[in-house]
Write a protein that holds these residues in place. Structure first.
Motif, short mmCIF file in Angstrom:
data_model
loop_
_atom_site.label_atom_id
_atom_site.label_comp_id
_atom_site.label_asym_id
_atom_site.label_seq_id
_atom_site.Cartn_x
_atom_site.Cartn_y
_atom_site.Cartn_z
N GLU A 83 0.83 -1.21 0.00
CA GLU A 83 0.00 0.00 0.00
C GLU A 83 0.87 1.25 0.00
N ALA A 84 1.89 1.28 0.83
CA ALA A 84 2.77 2.44 0.90
C ALA A 84 3.47 2.65 -0.45
N SER A 86 2.47 1.66 -3.42
CA SER A 86 1.52 2.04 -4.47
C SER A 86 1.11 3.51 -4.36
N GLN A 87 1.32 4.13 -3.21
CA GLN A 87 0.98 5.54 -3.03
C GLN A 87 2.04 6.48 -3.60
N SER A 88 3.21 5.94 -3.93
CA SER A 88 4.31 6.77 -4.42
C SER A 88 4.07 7.18 -5.87
N ASP A 89 4.46 8.42 -6.18
CA ASP A 89 4.39 8.85 -7.57
C ASP A 89 5.62 8.41 -8.36
#
Length: 151
Positions: A83-84, A86-89
């Motif tokens: 989850e962490a 996948s939140q990254s650009d």
């Protein structure tokens, strides 16, 4: 994606995962009381909330329940990392930064995990044979060094 566990939820789940068997509120309570003052009803409420959230299953035993983890702590940690990430650009940069935070032991664990995921067929295809490993490296550009017009 599971939401991160709260501090008390994590303390309860740590015991459920560690013991790896169905547990009672009383067992968790007695273990938690070694570290903090906590009421039976608080532990009962936390386990009920964990059941409602899908972290534990329960089975009636007399007038009480026995609670058992639905998945492992490793699966929980993996879901949080995914989850962490996948939140990254910029996922590649996030991984590089994460790897930079790792200890040598953690990096070795990562290498071991990659080998497991790749499986034996992939590893065999990537690892040089004994003969290839003993052979000196080839010049990738044979006509470049010392081969000037045949002189």
């Amino acid at each position: 994606m599971p939401r991160p566990l709260g501090e008390l939820e994590d303390a309860v789940m740590t015991r459920v995962w560690k013991w790896n068997r169905p547990v009672t509120v009383r067992e968790v309570l007695e273990d938690l009381q070694r570290e903090r003052s906590i009421a039976y009803t608080t532990v009962m409420t936390v386990l009920d909330n964990l059941h409602q959230k899908g972290w534990v299953r329960r089975e009636a035993e007399g007038r009480a329940y026995r609670y058992e983890a639905v998945s492992t702590r490793a699966a929980y940690a993996a879901a949080l990392m995914n989850e962490a990430w996948s939140q990254s650009d910029n996922p590649a940069a996030a991984l590089v930064a994460f790897f930079g935070m790792m200890s040598d032991e953690q990096r070795q664990s990562l290498r071991d995990a990659v080998r497991i995921v790749q499986g034996p067929e992939t590893r065999e295809a990537q690892e040089p044979t004994e003969r290839e490993a003993a052979r000196p490296p080839r010049d990738e550009n044979p006509g470049s060094a010392g081969d000037h017009d045949g002189r």
